[in-house]
Design a protein around this motif. Structure first.
Motif, PDB file in Angstrom:
ATOM      1  N   GLY A 105      47.099  36.839  28.607  1.00  0.00           N
ATOM      2  CA  GLY A 105      47.424  36.553  30.012  1.00  0.00           C
ATOM      3  C   GLY A 105      47.347  35.065  30.317  1.00  0.00           C
ATOM      4  N   GLY A 106      47.797  34.745  31.541  1.00  0.00           N
ATOM      5  CA  GLY A 106      47.789  33.351  31.972  1.00  0.00           C
ATOM      6  C   GLY A 106      46.368  32.825  32.123  1.00  0.00           C
ATOM      7  N   MET A 107      45.463  33.689  32.574  1.00  0.00           N
ATOM      8  CA  MET A 107      44.076  33.260  32.791  1.00  0.00           C
ATOM      9  C   MET A 107      43.457  32.781  31.474  1.00  0.00           C
ATOM     10  SD  MET A 107      41.619  32.959  34.864  1.00  0.00           S
ATOM     11  CE  MET A 107      40.434  33.784  35.867  1.00  0.00           C
ATOM     12  N   LEU A 110      44.934  29.475  30.521  1.00  0.00           N
ATOM     13  CA  LEU A 110      44.366  28.367  31.300  1.00  0.00           C
ATOM     14  C   LEU A 110      42.951  28.047  30.837  1.00  0.00           C
ATOM     15  CD1 LEU A 110      45.760  29.467  34.769  1.00  0.00           C
ATOM     16  CD2 LEU A 110      46.286  27.299  33.618  1.00  0.00           C
ATOM     17  N   TRP A 131      44.720  27.882  43.435  1.00  0.00           N
ATOM     18  CA  TRP A 131      44.347  29.223  42.969  1.00  0.00           C
ATOM     19  C   TRP A 131      42.876  29.177  42.551  1.00  0.00           C
ATOM     20  CZ3 TRP A 131      44.554  31.591  37.628  1.00  0.00           C
ATOM     21  CH2 TRP A 131      44.391  32.977  37.691  1.00  0.00           C
ATOM     22  N   TYR A 174      46.450  19.263  37.233  1.00  0.00           N
ATOM     23  CA  TYR A 174      46.866  20.671  37.157  1.00  0.00           C
ATOM     24  C   TYR A 174      48.022  20.843  38.135  1.00  0.00           C
ATOM     25  CZ  TYR A 174      46.692  25.680  38.406  1.00  0.00           C
ATOM     26  OH  TYR A 174      47.013  26.986  38.694  1.00  0.00           O
ATOM     27  N   ASN A 176      50.798  23.507  39.633  1.00  0.00           N
ATOM     28  CA  ASN A 176      51.103  24.936  39.756  1.00  0.00           C
ATOM     29  C   ASN A 176      52.283  25.086  40.722  1.00  0.00           C
ATOM     30  OD1 ASN A 176      49.577  27.659  41.580  1.00  0.00           O
ATOM     31  ND2 ASN A 176      50.876  27.802  39.790  1.00  0.00           N
ATOM     32  N   ASN A 180      50.361  29.337  44.053  1.00  0.00           N
ATOM     33  CA  ASN A 180      49.526  30.336  44.699  1.00  0.00           C
ATOM     34  C   ASN A 180      48.355  29.548  45.277  1.00  0.00           C
ATOM     35  OD1 ASN A 180      47.900  32.468  45.403  1.00  0.00           O
ATOM     36  ND2 ASN A 180      47.559  33.207  43.322  1.00  0.00           N
ATOM     37  N   ASP A 208      50.904  25.263  35.196  1.00  0.00           N
ATOM     38  CA  ASP A 208      50.735  26.714  35.329  1.00  0.00           C
ATOM     39  C   ASP A 208      52.005  27.275  35.967  1.00  0.00           C
ATOM     40  OD1 ASP A 208      50.113  29.274  36.168  1.00  0.00           O
ATOM     41  OD2 ASP A 208      48.189  28.725  37.085  1.00  0.00           O
ATOM     42  N   ALA A 210      53.023  30.497  36.257  1.00  0.00           N
ATOM     43  CA  ALA A 210      52.891  31.953  36.399  1.00  0.00           C
ATOM     44  C   ALA A 210      54.019  32.552  37.248  1.00  0.00           C
ATOM     45  CB  ALA A 210      51.538  32.291  37.020  1.00  0.00           C
ATOM     46  N   TYR A 211      54.493  31.787  38.239  1.00  0.00           N
ATOM     47  CA  TYR A 211      55.516  32.328  39.154  1.00  0.00           C
ATOM     48  C   TYR A 211      56.894  31.722  38.879  1.00  0.00           C
ATOM     49  CZ  TYR A 211      51.483  34.197  41.584  1.00  0.00           C
ATOM     50  OH  TYR A 211      50.330  34.894  41.879  1.00  0.00           O
ATOM     51  N   THR A 238      52.974  33.461  31.838  1.00  0.00           N
ATOM     52  CA  THR A 238      52.428  34.820  31.772  1.00  0.00           C
ATOM     53  C   THR A 238      53.540  35.831  32.018  1.00  0.00           C
ATOM     54  OG1 THR A 238      50.952  36.401  32.851  1.00  0.00           O
ATOM     55  CG2 THR A 238      51.678  34.571  34.200  1.00  0.00           C
ATOM     56  N   SER A 240      52.721  38.556  33.560  1.00  0.00           N
ATOM     57  CA  SER A 240      52.151  39.355  34.648  1.00  0.00           C
ATOM     58  C   SER A 240      53.074  39.514  35.842  1.00  0.00           C
ATOM     59  CB  SER A 240      50.842  38.725  35.141  1.00  0.00           C
ATOM     60  OG  SER A 240      49.823  38.931  34.204  1.00  0.00           O
ATOM     61  N   LYS A 241      53.614  38.390  36.335  1.00  0.00           N
ATOM     62  CA  LYS A 241      54.366  38.445  37.590  1.00  0.00           C
ATOM     63  C   LYS A 241      55.841  38.745  37.311  1.00  0.00           C
ATOM     64  CE  LYS A 241      50.411  36.854  39.049  1.00  0.00           C
ATOM     65  NZ  LYS A 241      49.409  37.360  39.923  1.00  0.00           N
ATOM     66  N   ARG A 249      47.850  42.150  30.065  1.00  0.00           N
ATOM     67  CA  ARG A 249      47.141  40.937  29.658  1.00  0.00           C
ATOM     68  C   ARG A 249      47.869  40.202  28.546  1.00  0.00           C
ATOM     69  NH1 ARG A 249      46.276  39.736  33.207  1.00  0.00           N
ATOM     70  NH2 ARG A 249      44.780  38.154  32.635  1.00  0.00           N
TER      71      ARG A 249
HETATM   72  C1  LIG Z   1      48.633  30.618  39.911  1.00  0.00           C
HETATM   73  C2  LIG Z   1      48.267  31.641  38.923  1.00  0.00           C
HETATM   74  N1  LIG Z   1      48.137  31.273  37.657  1.00  0.00           N
HETATM   75  C3  LIG Z   1      47.803  32.145  36.701  1.00  0.00           C
HETATM   76  C4  LIG Z   1      47.581  33.466  36.996  1.00  0.00           C
HETATM   77  C5  LIG Z   1      47.150  34.342  35.855  1.00  0.00           C
HETATM   78  O1  LIG Z   1      47.708  35.550  35.756  1.00  0.00           O
HETATM   79  P1  LIG Z   1      47.406  36.502  34.531  1.00  0.00           P
HETATM   80  O2  LIG Z   1      46.053  36.184  33.994  1.00  0.00           O
HETATM   81  O3  LIG Z   1      47.523  37.877  35.089  1.00  0.00           O
HETATM   82  O4  LIG Z   1      48.458  36.232  33.529  1.00  0.00           O
HETATM   83  C6  LIG Z   1      47.683  33.912  38.318  1.00  0.00           C
HETATM   84  C7  LIG Z   1      47.400  35.306  38.699  1.00  0.00           C
HETATM   85  O5  LIG Z   1      47.248  35.664  39.829  1.00  0.00           O
HETATM   86  C8  LIG Z   1      48.050  32.974  39.312  1.00  0.00           C
HETATM   87  O6  LIG Z   1      48.181  33.323  40.584  1.00  0.00           O
END
Ligand SMILES: Cc1ncc(COP(=O)(O)O)c(C=O)c1O
Length: 389
Positions: A105-107, A110, A131, A174, A176, A180, A208, A210-211, A238, A240-241, A249
Motif C-alpha cells: 500500500g501507499g502507507m 511512504l 494527510w 512532501y 501530495n 487529501n 504522494d 495516491a489520487y 497505490t 487503493s483509490k 494493501r
Molecule cells: C494522501 C494519501 N496518501 C496515501 C494514502 C495511502 O493509502 P493506502 O495505504 O491505502 O495505499 C492515503 C490513504 O488514504 C492518502 O489519503
C-alpha cells in the motif's frame, strides 16, 4: 541498572507515533450505529465502489494456479514490468523495472520513503492541511515537519511560501497532489516552481500520488517527470483509490537507483514482499486500459457537484475541489471555529459523520472534511439532513 518497569516500557522511539483521530471517529460511528442510530458516513476515505470484477477474477486465477509462495521481496517480474509500462505511458517516467519496488500500500511506501531519506533533526516541508499520518511518519523517522499553508499556495505565492520556511536543516519536501484533505491539485507551473526550489536547495521530494486518477480538469502530472527531477524524487503510488483496492494493501515506489538499495532493504525487513496472489491480481489492474478510470472519475465528479451544492445551500463555504474525493468545507459561519465541536454538533443534530479539519493540522481549524465517495442516496440524505441544523 535498568529495573523491570523500565524494561517493560515500549521503546522510546515509538513515543512520537500518534494514532489516527479518524479511526477514533470511525469507532464512535460504529458504536452509534450499533445502538440503532442511522449515521450518514461522510467521514471515510474509501472509494464507494467495490474492486472491479476483472481484478477479483485475476485473484481467483492466481489462487487456482497456486501462486501462493514467497515472491521476490521487491515484486514479481510481471507486475514490475506492468508498472514500468504504466509509468511510461501515464506518468511520463521512462525508467527500468529495477527502479520500481512493490509495497504493502501507499502507507508502507511512504513509511519506507521517509525512513530512507530523513536524518535526525531534518526538516520536512508539508503543505497544510496535510494527510494526518505524514506527521507521524516524519516524526518517527526523526524529522521535524514544517508547515506551508495551502492558503499561501492558492494566493499565488508558492515560492515565497517555501523560501520563507527554508532553514539550514530543510532536507525534504512532501508533495501530495491531488491532496487529501483539501482536494488541491498543483498545476504544471506550480510543480515547476517546486522543482526549481528543490533543485536550488538540493532537497529530496517525496511525491504522494495516491489520487493520481481522481483529477477532474487537467491530466495528472508526476513531479518526477519534470526535467532533472527523477534523481531527487521518490514517487509513491497505490492501487487503493484508483481500483478500489484499499483492503488489498498494495502500492509501489518509483525512484532513482541511488534510493533503491535502501528501499529494498526496508521492504525486505518490514514485510518481506507483498502477498503473492495479490501481486498477480494487481497485474490485471495495472494493465487495465479500459474506460474504468474515466467512468469512476465521472462518478466522483457527479457526487462532488451534488454535495458541494448541498453544502453551499446549507450556508457553508465550499469551493469544488479539483481532485481527490473530499470537500473541505469552511463551517465557521454556522458551526463556529472549533472543528471538533462542529463535528460533534453536526453528528448529534443531523447524524452526519465528518472529520474535524484540525485533525489535518492547525490550518484545518474551522473546517470539516466530508467524503463524497458515497452512494448518491447517502449524499442526498445528507443534504436533506443539513436542514436539521
Ligand atoms: C494522501 C494519501 N496518501 C496515501 C494514502 C495511502 O493509502 P493506502 O495505504 O491505502 O495505499 C492515503 C490513504 O488514504 C492518502 O489519503
Amino acid at each position: 541498572m535498568l529495573n523491570e518497569i523500565t524494561l517493560l516500557h515500549p521503546a522510546r522511539r515509538t513515543d512520537s507515533l500518534g494514532f489516527s483521530d479518524i479511526v477514533k471517529i470511525r469507532n464512535r460511528v460504529f458504536a452509534m450505529k450499533q445502538s440503532g442510530m442511522s449515521i450518514l458516513q461522510l467521514e471515510g476515505g474509501e472509494p464507494f465502489a467495490p474492486t472491479p470484477d476483472f481484478v477479483k477474477e485475476a485473484m481467483k486465477r492466481a489462487l487456482d494456479e497456486n501462486q501462493t509462495r514467497y515472491a521476490a521481496s521487491s515484486g514479481i517480474a510481471p507486475l514490475l514490468e506492468a508498472i514500468r509500462a504504466k509509468l511510461a505511458e501515464r506518468n511520463g517516467l521512462n525508467i527500468t523495472t529495477e527502479q520500481v519496488i512493490v509495497t504493502a500500500g501507499g502507507m508502507h511506501a511512504l513509511f519506507c520513503a521517509f525512513q530512507a531519506t530523513v536524518n535526525e533533526g531534518d526538516e520536512v516541508l508539508l503543505f497544510s492541511p496535510y494527510w494526518t499520518p505524514i506527521r507521524d511518519l516524519v516524526a518517527y523517522a526523526g524529522g521535524k515537519p514544517t508547515l506551508v499553508p495551502w492558503e499561501e499556495v492558492r494566493n499565488g505565492s508558492l515560492t515565497e511560501a517555501l523560501e520563507s520556511r527554508l532553514t539550514g536543516r530543510t532536507r525534504i519536501i512532501y508533495v501530495n497532489s491531488p491532496a487529501n484533505p483539501t482536494g488541491d491539485v498543483l498545476t504544471r507551473s506550480q510543480l515547476e516552481e517546486i522543482a526549481r526550489f528543490a533543485t536550488t536547495n538540493n532537497l529530496v521530494v517525496i511525491s504522494d500520488e495516491a489520487y493520481e486518477d481522481v483529477v477532474y480538469d487537467d491530466p495528472h502530472i508526476s513531479i518526477a517527470s519534470l526535467p532533472e527531477m527523477f534523481s531527487r524524487t521518490i514517487s509513491v503510488f497505490t492501487l487503493s483509490k484508483s481500483y478500489s483496492m484499499t483492503g488489498w494493501r498494495i502500492g509501489y515506489i518509483a525512484a532513482d537507483d541511488r534510493w533503491m538499495e535502501v528501499l529494498r532493504k526496508l521492504v525486505l525487513n518490514s514485510v518481506n514482499g507483498v502477498s503473492t496472489p495479490t501481486q498477480y491480481a494487481t497485474v490485471a489492474a495495472i494493465s487495465d486500459r479500459s474506460t474504468h478510470l474515466a467512468k469512476m472519475r465521472d462518478e466522483y465528479r457527479l457526487r462532488r457537484d451534488l454535495l458541494c451544492k448541498g453544502v453551499s445551500d446549507a450556508g457553508f463555504g465550499c469551493v469544488p475541489p479539483r481532485g481527490a474525493f473530499y470537500l473541505f468545507a469552511d463551517v465557521r459561519s454556522r458551526l463556529g471555529s472549533d472543528s471538533w465541536k462542529a463535528m460533534n454538533e453536526l453528528l448529534e443534530k443531523t447524524g452526519i459523520a465528518t472529520v474535524p479539519g484540525v485533525v489535518f493540522g492547525p490550518h484545518g481549524e474551522g473546517h470539516l472534511r466530508m467524503s463524497y465517495s458515497n452512494p448518491i442516496e447517502t449524499i442526498e440524505a445528507a443534504i436533506a439532513a443539513f436542514k436539521k441544523l
